[in-house]
Design a protein around this motif. Structure first.
Motif, short mmCIF file in Angstrom:
data_model
loop_
_atom_site.label_atom_id
_atom_site.label_comp_id
_atom_site.label_asym_id
_atom_site.label_seq_id
_atom_site.Cartn_x
_atom_site.Cartn_y
_atom_site.Cartn_z
N LEU A 175 0.86 -1.27 -0.11
CA LEU A 175 0.18 0.21 0.07
C LEU A 175 0.77 1.44 -0.04
CD1 LEU A 175 -2.43 -1.14 2.81
CD2 LEU A 175 -3.00 -0.93 0.37
N PRO A 176 0.33 2.17 -0.64
CA PRO A 176 1.10 3.65 -0.50
C PRO A 176 1.20 3.99 0.81
CG PRO A 176 -0.79 3.53 -2.23
CD PRO A 176 -0.84 2.39 -1.40
N LYS A 177 2.28 5.01 1.02
CA LYS A 177 2.75 5.33 2.39
C LYS A 177 1.58 6.33 2.75
CE LYS A 177 6.58 7.30 4.94
NZ LYS A 177 7.56 8.01 4.56
N LYS A 178 0.90 7.08 1.94
CA LYS A 178 -0.19 7.92 2.29
C LYS A 178 -1.49 7.38 3.02
CE LYS A 178 -0.34 12.44 0.26
NZ LYS A 178 -1.02 13.46 -0.60
N VAL A 179 -1.65 6.25 2.25
CA VAL A 179 -2.98 5.22 2.71
C VAL A 179 -2.66 4.70 4.12
CG1 VAL A 179 -4.00 3.09 2.33
CG2 VAL A 179 -3.70 4.73 0.43
N LYS A 180 -1.43 4.29 4.20
CA LYS A 180 -0.96 3.64 5.52
C LYS A 180 -1.02 4.85 6.75
CE LYS A 180 2.17 -0.01 4.88
NZ LYS A 180 3.78 -0.29 4.76
N ARG B 3 -3.07 7.48 6.57
CA ARG B 3 -4.51 7.60 6.90
C ARG B 3 -4.92 6.57 7.78
NH1 ARG B 3 -4.94 9.83 1.21
NH2 ARG B 3 -5.57 7.90 0.65
N ALA B 4 -4.75 5.32 7.44
CA ALA B 4 -5.35 4.16 8.31
C ALA B 4 -4.73 4.31 9.70
CB ALA B 4 -4.59 2.86 7.51
N ALA B 5 -3.46 4.75 9.87
CA ALA B 5 -3.14 4.86 11.36
C ALA B 5 -3.80 5.79 11.95
CB ALA B 5 -1.62 4.99 11.25
N LEU B 6 -4.07 6.87 11.35
CA LEU B 6 -4.66 8.16 12.09
C LEU B 6 -6.16 7.61 12.37
CD1 LEU B 6 -4.83 10.98 12.66
CD2 LEU B 6 -5.72 11.26 10.26
N LEU B 7 -6.85 7.00 11.45
CA LEU B 7 -8.29 6.44 11.80
C LEU B 7 -8.27 5.56 12.78
CD1 LEU B 7 -11.04 7.25 10.87
CD2 LEU B 7 -10.95 5.26 9.49
N THR B 8 -7.24 4.56 12.91
CA THR B 8 -7.30 3.58 14.00
C THR B 8 -7.01 4.33 15.02
OG1 THR B 8 -6.13 2.30 12.28
CG2 THR B 8 -6.45 1.59 14.37
N ALA B 9 -6.07 5.40 15.61
CA ALA B 9 -5.63 6.12 16.61
C ALA B 9 -7.23 6.77 17.22
CB ALA B 9 -4.67 7.22 16.24
N ILE B 10 -7.61 7.57 16.47
CA ILE B 10 -8.97 8.28 16.60
C ILE B 10 -9.83 7.21 17.22
CG2 ILE B 10 -10.89 9.43 15.83
CD1 ILE B 10 -9.03 10.88 13.56
N LEU B 11 -10.20 6.20 16.14
CA LEU B 11 -11.27 5.35 16.82
C LEU B 11 -10.90 4.61 18.04
CD1 LEU B 11 -12.47 3.14 13.52
CD2 LEU B 11 -13.62 4.71 15.44
N PHE B 12 -9.60 4.04 18.45
CA PHE B 12 -9.26 3.58 19.36
C PHE B 12 -9.16 4.44 20.87
CE2 PHE B 12 -5.79 1.66 22.24
CZ PHE B 12 -6.45 0.28 22.30
N SER B 13 -8.86 5.72 20.58
CA SER B 13 -9.04 6.43 21.70
C SER B 13 -10.42 6.90 22.10
CB SER B 13 -8.18 7.94 21.56
OG SER B 13 -8.30 8.36 20.14
N SER B 14 -11.46 7.12 20.95
CA SER B 14 -12.71 7.32 21.35
C SER B 14 -13.45 6.28 22.02
CB SER B 14 -13.41 7.85 20.25
OG SER B 14 -13.21 7.12 19.16
N ILE C 154 -9.72 6.11 4.13
CA ILE C 154 -8.42 5.46 3.93
C ILE C 154 -7.90 5.42 2.59
CG2 ILE C 154 -7.15 3.38 4.20
CD1 ILE C 154 -8.74 2.94 6.83
N PHE C 155 -9.00 5.14 1.75
CA PHE C 155 -8.57 4.45 0.49
C PHE C 155 -9.03 5.63 -0.68
CE2 PHE C 155 -8.65 0.63 2.31
CZ PHE C 155 -7.47 0.11 2.22
N LYS C 156 -9.73 7.01 -0.06
CA LYS C 156 -10.16 8.05 -1.01
C LYS C 156 -11.06 7.42 -2.10
CE LYS C 156 -8.16 11.39 1.22
NZ LYS C 156 -9.05 12.15 2.06
N VAL C 157 -11.94 6.77 -1.94
CA VAL C 157 -12.91 6.28 -3.01
C VAL C 157 -14.05 7.33 -2.88
CG1 VAL C 157 -14.06 4.39 -4.08
CG2 VAL C 157 -12.14 3.84 -2.57
#
Lengths: 142, 235
Positions: free
Chosen positions: A2-7, A9-20, B79-82
């Motif tokens: 996966l591209p670095k940007k995708v990773k 964003r995934a990490a960011l969302l996981t962090a937000i979800l986990f903390s909430s 995450i994937f911008k779809v």
């Protein structure tokens, strides 16, 4: 790969979800006694804090053959099949209120065994059936 | 990834499905309503007020299911911008909000004669109200924030956080004492609702699902038209 940007964003969302998730869990944990809509007679027996002037709700089953109606006053026993509490109430009750059905009483404790309610709510159970079927079940049980 | 969803040439298919649903919808609605309101028996305890359940339960299911869809699509979109996922979740949101509100309103209409109160701050009802608020926030962010990228990001996060609420709603009646009764229909094990009442309930659910599909496709079509108007060939 996966591209670095995708990773990122995934990490960011996981962090937000986990903390909430943790935040919500802590909130629910601290509020747990307030989330309970009613206390059972056993809860009241076991709890240390039974302040008389605090408004609480008690819930359970109306005990069989415990309902006494004298004029405007209704007396009955709420049971959770381990402990019970005597309730006194004057006023109107919902249609579904009857013996051996769920009930929630709102009011003030007098002592651990006696409760004066100023509002009665009926609690419906999860059983739905036509009246004819209920008659058959009643006959078979007897 | 998700190349299948990039295809913007699905206009004809949307039209066909809308026409098909339109052709059967009113016949099915008539059948389901007549079963729910006339042919199904009254309840042994509640009498005829049990008929409110035939709207209330499917509405609540749809409210939960649409938010689950929105949350999953939003997470993937974040995450994937779809971009297409954004359009889909944007089209689902008003339907979900409407059905959540219907569930709340019919529930309180049912609560008055059975429980003796219109409203109770118990875990199930409160968490359902929070779901409606999340829908509201989700729609508001997309309407109010003019920067599209920013709106997309914020609404996705709102949907993802709101997703935590879904299992809370589902299990609220088991985790805490609530005035609301526990679930009658179980995926595993026997249901505590009689077959003569379960059938109209499932029929109503089917009809309301078709209605959702209809509204969703119409809304989705308008979203695509809006994009095409901006002279974009692809989504």
């Amino acid at each position: 790969m996966l591209p670095k940007k995708v990773k990122k964003r995934a990490a960011l969302l996981t962090a937000i979800l986990f903390s909430s998730l943790i935040a919500i869990f802590i909130i629910l944990k601290t509020l747990s006694s307030n989330i309970l809509y009613f206390k059972s007679p056993t809860d009241i027996k076991n709890s240390q804090d039974n302040s008389i002037n605090k408004k609480i709700r008690v819930g359970g089953m109306v005990k069989k053959n415990s309902l006494i109606i004298s004029g405007a006053e209704i007396k009955f026993t709420i049971t959770d099949f381990k402990n019970e509490i005597r309730v006194s109430y004057s006023g109107t009750v919902p249609n579904l209120f009857s013996e051996e059905k769920g009930v929630v009483a709102e009011g003030k404790l007098q002592d651990k065994k006696y409760f004066i309610a100023d509002r009665i709510l009926a609690k419906h159970d999860e059983n739905y059936m036509p009246p004819e079927l209920k008659e058959i079940i009643k006959k078979n049980v007897k | 990834m998700f190349n299948f969803f990039y295809n913007s040439n699905i206009f004809i298919w949307i039209e066909r499905v809308i026409n098909f649903i339109n052709s059967i919808f009113f016949a099915l609605l008539l059948v389901a309503l007549s079963f729910a309101l006339i042919f199904s028996p009254p309840d042994y305890l509640q009498g005829d007020s049990v008929r409110i359940m035939y709207i209330h339960v499917p509405a609540a299911w749809i409210g939960l299911a649409s938010f689950t869809c929105i949350a999953l699509l939003s997470i993937l979109n974040f995450i994937f911008k779809v971009k297409n996922f954004k359009l889909i979740s944007k089209s689902i949101a008003p339907i979900g909000l409407m059905f959540t509100c219907i569930a709340l309103v019919t529930g309180s209409i049912w609560g008055q004669p059975t429980w003796g109160t219109f409203w109770a701050w118990d875990a199930r009802i409160t968490s359902m109200l929070i779901l409606a608020l999340f829908y509201f926030l989700f729609i508001l962010t997309q309407k109010l924030i003019s920067d599209e990228d920013k709106a997309n990001k914020i609404s996705s996060i709102i949907a993802a956080v709101g997703f935590i609420n879904i299992p809370i709603i589902k299990y609220s009646v088991e985790w805490w004492n609530t005035l609301h009764q526990p679930a009658s229909i179980k995926i595993t094990g026997t249901s505590t609702i009689h077959a003569s009442m379960l059938m109209p309930l499932l029929l109503m659910f089917l009809v309301l699902i078709l209605y959702c599909a209809l509204i969703f496709l119409m809304k989705y079509k308008t979203e695509i038209i809006r994009i095409k108007k901006n002279n974009l060939k692809r989504l």
